[in-house]
Every structure is written in structure tokens, then in C-alpha cells.
Design an enzyme around this catalytic site. Structure first.
Site, PDB file in Angstrom:
ATOM      1  N   SER A 181       0.841  -1.198   0.000  1.00 28.02           N
ATOM      2  CA  SER A 181       0.000   0.000   0.000  1.00 28.02           C
ATOM      3  C   SER A 181       0.876   1.249   0.000  1.00 28.02           C
ATOM      4  CB  SER A 181      -0.942  -0.055   1.205  1.00 28.02           C
ATOM      5  OG  SER A 181      -1.991   0.868   1.061  1.00 28.02           O
ATOM      6  N   ASP A 196      -0.560  -4.765  -3.677  1.00 33.03           N
ATOM      7  CA  ASP A 196      -1.943  -4.289  -3.700  1.00 33.03           C
ATOM      8  C   ASP A 196      -2.086  -2.781  -3.641  1.00 33.03           C
ATOM      9  OD1 ASP A 196      -4.538  -5.420  -4.059  1.00 33.03           O
ATOM     10  OD2 ASP A 196      -5.083  -4.628  -2.106  1.00 33.03           O
ATOM     11  N   HIS A 241      -6.960  -6.938   1.231  1.00 30.33           N
ATOM     12  CA  HIS A 241      -5.957  -5.906   0.962  1.00 30.33           C
ATOM     13  C   HIS A 241      -4.590  -6.291   1.516  1.00 30.33           C
ATOM     14  CE1 HIS A 241      -4.136  -2.064   0.248  1.00 30.33           C
ATOM     15  NE2 HIS A 241      -4.094  -1.726   1.520  1.00 30.33           N
TER      16      HIS A 241
END
Length: 415
Positions: A217, A243, A373
Site C-alpha cells: 500500500s 496491492d 488488501h
């Protein structure tokens, strides 16, 4: 009991002397029906009340025995007491995964930031060092479960996992509680480079080991920015981004405040915080949650309510930096030198620029649709397999270079 059996029993009893009491107990009339029918009434047996299929299976098996009548005090079908399969929420210490922790002070004009990192050193000059950077609100222990899986496949590899400023155990003195903490992309990238260099000095490494950067992220934006800067030189073999892509990340920022408003403000205990992450499927791997979640929370003894365990990082306060983290990410990811790996939880996250780049073969792509996630926490084993394969494809130590022409001529060989 049949008439023949009854007649045989009476004849046998009549042969005993009148003064001798019979030694054969009298027959119970209730047995007559059981012998004729060949089974007993299972409903009369004392069974624990349970609705699951295993209880139904036990009852079905018992009803077919036909010759065994359980007494009221035996409880042949009762299950063992206790619940051995109950999921525990106990914390797993960082020492389960890492060799040591380091505190690396970095003084500046006004403050001193002490970077906190978890480290397992590489073994041997050619062994790689995987450097991980977590996402916003997380910590270096987010990669603990992945660390274990990487070491299973590359026992000599090292792992360096940092806590970004404002996260985990990294501290700034004097405290800047009254000011907005600087979490700009430029600052976080500078911090990562500082951590790498200071770790090298503290561990006494003569040269930098081969490096693979891994970022999740926000961390993906940081490692991409560092790779694009070229400041790691030839030590950098490649980088992996987990991700996050520019387009979907910026779109997701629109609903970030809504998500934060629905998240619990605190928890009554550390265990309840771990349980919430698992129950809400924020983290889908209980082992990883039990390791990483404790670093996300802090206990505030001054809070008298039942939610004294609060978030260590105020994500809402980082809003001024959100767009700056991700703008231009796709372009930098494709242009930076080194091997490139993108791991996603769904192909819908690809934006136009990355879709074109993937079709042109500019980077490796792996999709895990069954993950959330936090790919590296949900599926640490599968993530490790992909990353190890990525490293091996970019490992220069395995390359065998052809001999130089000048050396061949001196040896008298034809060219």
C-alpha cells in the site's frame, strides 16, 4: 421371551432342591420386547443435547447396535469436556520471526527520530536482504508471517522490516503531538534510505547485500520512489509492490474518511483488538493478526472507559499527504531500474498505464483473488513463493559471464 425358552427355564428351576435359593435372577418382562424386536429405544438413553452432524451420526450408529443398553450414569455418547479447538487470541511475540530489533537514532536540527526495525541478517556475501515497508497505520510486524515463509525457502536470506515514523516503536523527540507529523512521500523515502545505511553501519557490513524492496500500500509507493531515485545503485535487484496502483488508490481515498468513521475508536483489551481484525476480515490469517495487531494499538491508562486500547497511529491526521503518496506512482513503477513485481488482490485494481505496461511485459504480475488488501498477511505462503521466484529470476550471483576476448587471445584461443 418365547414359550420354548420359558418352558426350559421352568424345568431348570424345578430341578433345584426346595431349600436352595435359586441363583439365576428372575427375568425382567421388559426384556421380552427387546429380544423380539432386536433393538432398544434410543430415545430412552440419556444423550447430551447437540444439533451438529457428529451427534446425529453417533445416534444413528448407536441405534443399530441392538444389544447394548447404556445405563443412565454411563453417558456413553457424552463428548469430552472443554473446547480444545477454540481459537486463541494470545499475542505472538516478534522474536518468533526475527533475530533482533534495532533502534537507529537519526538526529536533525530540531528533533531526533529513532527508527525501530526488525532484522534477521543475511548469511553469506551473496545472500539477499529483503527490505519491507508497511502501509499507513500498520507496522513492521505486518511482514512477520511472510518473513517465516521466505526463510523456509531461502534459509540464508535476510529480512529488514521497519516501523515508519508515527508507527510502531519508531519515536521522535521532542514529541510533536501538537504538530502535524510529516508523512510526505519525500520524507518517508528519505527515512527508508537512512534506515538501510544505518543498519549497514551498525551491523558492520562491508558492502551492501543484494536488495529486494517490498512495499505494501503506502509502502509500495515508498519503495517505488526509492527505486526510481537510483540511490541504492547496483545493490538493488528489484522491487515488489503489494496491492496498490495509482488509479484505484486515489479513487479509494474518497471513501477513506467513511471507513475510518466506522472503525472502532478503541478496544477493551488487546485480544479484542485482534479478534476484531479477524472477524471483520481486515486480516484473514489469525496467526498473522496475533503477531501484527498488538503493534497497532497502545494502552492509555488515563482513559476510564472500557476502550482503553486505542490506535497508535491517527490515520485521519495523515489526510494532507494521501494524494501525494500515490500521484505518479504508475509512471515511476514502470520507469525505475530493476526487476518489477506487482501483487494484487484483483485485476480490477489495474489502471490504464499499468495494463498497457503489463501487456508489454514490463513487469511481473500476480493476482490473488482470494486475499484481502493485506495480501502478505492473508496468504504469506503463496506470497513468499512468488517473491522467491521473482528474486531468483533477478539474482545476478547465479549469472556466468562469458570470458573476455582479451583473455581468450592471451590464452591462444581462437575468437
Amino acid at each position: 421371551m418365547s414359550d420354548l425358552q420359558r418352558a426350559f427355564a421352568k424345568a431348570k428351576l424345578s430341578s433345584y432342591p426346595a431349600t436352595m435359593p435359586p441363583t439365576i435372577p428372575p427375568f425382567i418382562e421388559a426384556d421380552e420386547e427387546e429380544e423380539e424386536t432386536g433393538h432398544f429405544d434410543i430415545e430412552s438413553a440419556e444423550l447430551p443435547h447437540d444439533d451438529d452432524s457428529s451427534s446425529a451420526s453417533s445416534a444413528s450408529s448407536a441405534s443399530s447396535t441392538g444389544t447394548i443398553i447404556p445405563s443412565q450414569n454411563q453417558k456413553l455418547f457424552a463428548r469430552p469436556q472443554g473446547s480444545p479447538n477454540k481459537r486463541t487470541m494470545d499475542q505472538i511475540p516478534w522474536t518468533t520471526y526475527f533475530e533482533r530489533e534495532l533502534f537507529l537514532p537519526s538526529p536533525s536540527a530540531d528533533t531526533t527520530i529513532t527508527h525501530h526495525v526488525y532484522l534477521t541478517s543475511p548469511i553469506g556475501p551473496s545472500a539477499p536482504l529483503f527490505i519491507t515497508h508497511h502501509g499507513a497505520g500498520s507496522s513492521g510486524l505486518s511482514f512477520a508471517a511472510l518473513t517465516s515463509e521466505l526463510r523456509k525457502r531461502l534459509p540464508n536470506a535476510g529480512i529488514l522490516s521497519l516501523d515508519a515514523r508515527g508507527h510502531g516503536s519508531t519515536t521522535i523527540s521532542p514529541s510533536q503531538e501538537t504538530e502535524i507529523l510529516d508523512l510526505s512521500l519525500e520524507t518517508l523515502s528519505s527515512d527508508l534510505l537512512t534506515v538501510i545505511e544505518r543498519t549497514k553501519l551498525q551491523m558492520g557490513w562491508e558492502t551492501m547485500p543484494p536488495l529486494i524492496l517490498i512495499g505494501h500500500s503506502l509502502g509500495g509507493a515508498v519503495v517505488t520512489d526509492v527505486a526510481k531515485s537510483g540511490k541504492l545503485g547496483n545493490s538493488l535487484l528489484g522491487y515488489a509492490v503489494l496491492d496498490v496502483v495509482e488509479g484505484s488508490a486515489i479513487d479509494a481515498l474518497q471513501s477513506m474518511q467513511t471507513y475510518l468513521s466506522t472503525r472502532p475508536a478503541g478496544f477493551p483489551s488487546l485480544e479484542s483488538g485482534i479478534e476484531w481484525h479477524i472477524r471483520s476480515r481486515t486480516i484473514r490469517n489469525s496467526m498473522s493478526a496475533r503477531t501484527s495487531v498488538p503493534a497497532l494499538l497502545k494502552h492509555d491508562s488515563e482513559i476510564r472507559s472500557s476502550r482503553s486500547w486505542t490506535w497508535r497511529t491517527d490515520l485521519a491526521a495523515t489526510q494532507p499527504f494521501w494524494e501525494g503518496w500515490f500521484i505518479g506512482l504508475s509512471k515511476k513503477f514502470l520507469e525505475a531500474r530493476g526487476g518489477k513485481l506487482l501483487l494484487l488482490a484483483g485485476t480490477d485494481r489495474l489502471d490504464k498505464e499499468l495494463t498497457i505496461g503489463q501487456m508489454q511485459g514490463k513487469y511481473a504480475l500476480q493476482v490473488f483473488p482470494e486475499a484481502g488488501h493485506f495480501i502478505h498477511e492473508d496468504l504469506p505462503e503463496k506470497t513468499a513463493v512468488v517473491i522467491v521466484d521473482f528474486y531468483k529470476r533477478n539474482d545476478r550471483s547465479a549469472l556466468v559471464l562469458p570470458p573476455k576476448v582479451s583473455d581468450m587471445l592471451r590464452a591462444g584461443k581462437k575468437v
